[in-house]
Motif scaffolding. Sequence first.
Motif, PDB file in Angstrom:
ATOM      1  N   LEU A  10       0.839  -1.195   0.000  1.00  0.00           N
ATOM      2  CA  LEU A  10       0.000   0.000   0.000  1.00  0.00           C
ATOM      3  C   LEU A  10       0.872   1.242   0.000  1.00  0.00           C
ATOM      4  O   LEU A  10       1.743   1.403   0.838  1.00  0.00           O
ATOM      5  N   ASN A  11       0.656   2.119  -0.985  1.00  0.00           N
ATOM      6  CA  ASN A  11       1.321   3.420  -1.012  1.00  0.00           C
ATOM      7  C   ASN A  11       0.410   4.363  -0.247  1.00  0.00           C
ATOM      8  O   ASN A  11      -0.670   4.727  -0.709  1.00  0.00           O
ATOM      9  N   LYS A  27      10.466  -0.209 -10.423  1.00  0.00           N
ATOM     10  CA  LYS A  27       9.946   0.516 -11.572  1.00  0.00           C
ATOM     11  C   LYS A  27       8.535   0.007 -11.804  1.00  0.00           C
ATOM     12  O   LYS A  27       8.335  -1.181 -11.977  1.00  0.00           O
ATOM     13  N   ILE A  28       7.540   0.882 -11.752  1.00  0.00           N
ATOM     14  CA  ILE A  28       6.165   0.410 -11.882  1.00  0.00           C
ATOM     15  C   ILE A  28       5.561   0.737 -13.243  1.00  0.00           C
ATOM     16  O   ILE A  28       4.443   0.400 -13.496  1.00  0.00           O
ATOM     17  N   LYS A  29       6.317   1.386 -14.117  1.00  0.00           N
ATOM     18  CA  LYS A  29       5.912   1.574 -15.508  1.00  0.00           C
ATOM     19  C   LYS A  29       7.046   1.042 -16.365  1.00  0.00           C
ATOM     20  O   LYS A  29       8.197   1.056 -15.958  1.00  0.00           O
ATOM     21  N   LYS A 121      14.022  13.277 -14.515  1.00  0.00           N
ATOM     22  CA  LYS A 121      12.571  13.445 -14.483  1.00  0.00           C
ATOM     23  C   LYS A 121      12.051  14.218 -13.279  1.00  0.00           C
ATOM     24  O   LYS A 121      11.075  14.961 -13.403  1.00  0.00           O
ATOM     25  N   VAL A 122      12.629  14.023 -12.096  1.00  0.00           N
ATOM     26  CA  VAL A 122      12.155  14.710 -10.883  1.00  0.00           C
ATOM     27  C   VAL A 122      13.364  15.130 -10.038  1.00  0.00           C
ATOM     28  O   VAL A 122      13.549  14.659  -8.916  1.00  0.00           O
ATOM     29  N   PRO A 123      14.199  16.036 -10.546  1.00  0.00           N
ATOM     30  CA  PRO A 123      15.455  16.363  -9.864  1.00  0.00           C
ATOM     31  C   PRO A 123      15.286  16.947  -8.467  1.00  0.00           C
ATOM     32  O   PRO A 123      16.186  16.834  -7.647  1.00  0.00           O
ATOM     33  N   LYS A 124      14.142  17.541  -8.173  1.00  0.00           N
ATOM     34  CA  LYS A 124      13.945  18.121  -6.842  1.00  0.00           C
ATOM     35  C   LYS A 124      13.588  17.073  -5.793  1.00  0.00           C
ATOM     36  O   LYS A 124      13.561  17.353  -4.612  1.00  0.00           O
ATOM     37  N   LEU A 165       7.347  11.034  -7.390  1.00  0.00           N
ATOM     38  CA  LEU A 165       8.132   9.846  -7.746  1.00  0.00           C
ATOM     39  C   LEU A 165       7.250   8.806  -8.427  1.00  0.00           C
ATOM     40  O   LEU A 165       7.616   8.231  -9.446  1.00  0.00           O
ATOM     41  N   GLU A 166       6.070   8.576  -7.857  1.00  0.00           N
ATOM     42  CA  GLU A 166       5.153   7.587  -8.423  1.00  0.00           C
ATOM     43  C   GLU A 166       4.673   8.016  -9.808  1.00  0.00           C
ATOM     44  O   GLU A 166       4.503   7.186 -10.696  1.00  0.00           O
ATOM     45  N   SER A 167       4.502   9.314 -10.031  1.00  0.00           N
ATOM     46  CA  SER A 167       4.002   9.794 -11.323  1.00  0.00           C
ATOM     47  C   SER A 167       4.968   9.511 -12.469  1.00  0.00           C
ATOM     48  O   SER A 167       4.561   9.471 -13.621  1.00  0.00           O
ATOM     49  N   VAL A 168       6.258   9.318 -12.165  1.00  0.00           N
ATOM     50  CA  VAL A 168       7.226   8.984 -13.213  1.00  0.00           C
ATOM     51  C   VAL A 168       7.588   7.504 -13.168  1.00  0.00           C
ATOM     52  O   VAL A 168       8.550   7.077 -13.804  1.00  0.00           O
TER      53      VAL A 168
END
Length: 184
Positions: A10-11, A27-29, A121-124, A165-168
């Motif tokens: 569960l996230n 990696k989920i994608k 993709k999400v450097p911050k 993180l999840e969005s990428v």
Amino acid sequence: MDECPPGKILNHATGRCVNINGKIGKKIKKKQDEEFHTPQSELKPEFEDYRISNLNCEQFVMRKGWRMKRKLGEGVQGSAHQTCYYKDCDYVFKIVEFDNNASNYDGFVSEVEALKELNIKVPKCVPKMYGAWSCDNKGIIAMEMMYESKKLIPLSKIQSLLKRLESVGWLHVDTHRGNVMVRK
């Protein structure tokens, strides 16, 4: 939803069940092949050497301008050392001992690949990575120094970063207070 089927976790940030595999993340994608583009900085990231294993680490990293200053801590995945690039000491070496353990090596390679992608993709959301090498049966990842926050970070901010993180396509599966760090 409080329970997930086998092989999923569960996230809590999103309330959804997601696949999981190992401590580093899963990696989920499906990963698309893409060339790694160097971030704009004074240090040029170096990754071409990270699969070499017969080098003397100390000589190798010193030749590249790095020197370790002091040990910061030790965890399950390895140790962290404050490191200087010439005179600037705002860097960390994460060192993973392989000790003929293929899973440690595979974990190191997976972490390097994840950080390379996430730095684009999400450097911050992740520390900037400046290089990765293996030598003397060790893996070394050179990253920017991150710090513990002096003030409480709102849970909503942490959830927002985890959602990014999840969005990428990535899930951080080792989220705890010690892994929530801030930039200087």
